[in-house]
Design an enzyme around this catalytic site. Sequence first.
Site, mmCIF file in Angstrom:
data_model
loop_
_atom_site.group_PDB
_atom_site.id
_atom_site.type_symbol
_atom_site.label_atom_id
_atom_site.label_comp_id
_atom_site.label_asym_id
_atom_site.label_seq_id
_atom_site.Cartn_x
_atom_site.Cartn_y
_atom_site.Cartn_z
ATOM 1 C CE LYS A 220 -29.338 -21.378 62.273
ATOM 2 N NZ LYS A 220 -30.621 -21.961 61.828
ATOM 3 N NE ARG B 155 -36.468 -25.658 59.140
ATOM 4 C CZ ARG B 155 -35.751 -24.535 59.314
ATOM 5 N NH1 ARG B 155 -35.052 -24.036 58.306
ATOM 6 N NH2 ARG B 155 -35.755 -23.919 60.476
ATOM 7 C CE1 TYR C 215 -8.941 -20.479 34.551
ATOM 8 C CE2 TYR C 215 -9.776 -19.661 36.647
ATOM 9 C CZ TYR C 215 -8.866 -20.422 35.929
ATOM 10 O OH TYR C 215 -7.884 -21.114 36.594
ATOM 11 C CG MET D 59 -10.412 -22.175 44.621
ATOM 12 S SD MET D 59 -9.683 -23.819 44.545
ATOM 13 C CE MET D 59 -10.945 -24.704 43.635
#
Length: 376
Positions: free
Chosen positions: A40, A135, A261, A309
């Site tokens: 998956k 679940r 940053y 990013m």
Amino acid sequence: MNSTSKSSMGRLTVNLDAVVANWRVLAQLGRGADCAAVVKANAYGLGVAPIAKALNDSGCTAFFVATAAEGVELRGAIGGGASIYVLNGYQAIESDLFGRHALMPVINSCDQLHQWFLKGQPDAYAVMADTGMSRLGMSAEELLGQLKSLRADGRLAPHLLLSHLACADEPAHELNYVQLQRFQTVVAEAKALQPALKCSFASTAGIYLGSSWHFDLLRPGIALYGGSPDPTQPLALNRVVELQLPILQVRTLKETASVGYGAAQTLPAGAVLATVCGGYADGLLRSLSGRTFGYLGGVRVPMVGRVSMDYCVFDISNAIEKLGFNAVNEMGAVEILGEHQSVDELAISSGTLAYEVLTSLGNRYARVYQHSGVAL
């Protein structure tokens, strides 16, 4: 001192032989149980088509995906013959996909079972019992009630019964034994109604709990790709993934300066920094900021500043000192995953699991698949 790289794309290498070898290791642990493959989420982010084909060609005949759309893609990659189970179960809106592509839903509720039979005489399907995960799945009472009704009505019964462990990555957890007892009870009663019914309980972590949890079909996922359910307890498996990030620029600080940053980290004059192409858009989680290392020629180099990013920065001063600038410049890339750092080790640095590390890997890498020593 400045340099630029020859390529601006990260390189993600997936060793298909290692995936197959890991599947065989897990199959041997099953001691007679069949071994499927969970592919998956695009085979945990690594590419479902090449991975599933390599496994199918090596004898794997049962696969698990999450959605019908994933099943359609998988069927296109491996063709007919293999069983493809859809863990999300059956949705009426996807009815045509199941029949056209020979997909088998893992029915999770009485309503799904009802909808499945409304489509006409169904093909093979599986059912999920909830034994403590809370679940997906039917309770024992619901499931056994449905099996009795199917038998009374002469309808096609499921050929596979599944459940899922909640705490298998903690071997001593009490719930593992509670769930085992519950599943054994459901299995015994279900097989009294349908003696040929096959049963599946263990994903990767469950396989390592021992043979009592194995039943008829194993469902390994993360271990196929070289990872462990608990990154602090790595498994003896083959390394599948290598990730190299190209160096875009090398600079030597002329004076003390902050990096990245937020000016979160300051380095002294003389530090040699390499900016590489790869950031949180490429699966290098922001939580790695200042917490992980890369490798240049086997020399460990710390990540400095924050992951952004598209970029992150490494202090390569140590590699320059040991190897020389020319040698480092020729290498041109920092190893993130590979010989010196496993996916589990990167997961620990990220404060997460190998599952998230692999499935977060972005689409901007140049992906290379190796099979029998040949790049595909």
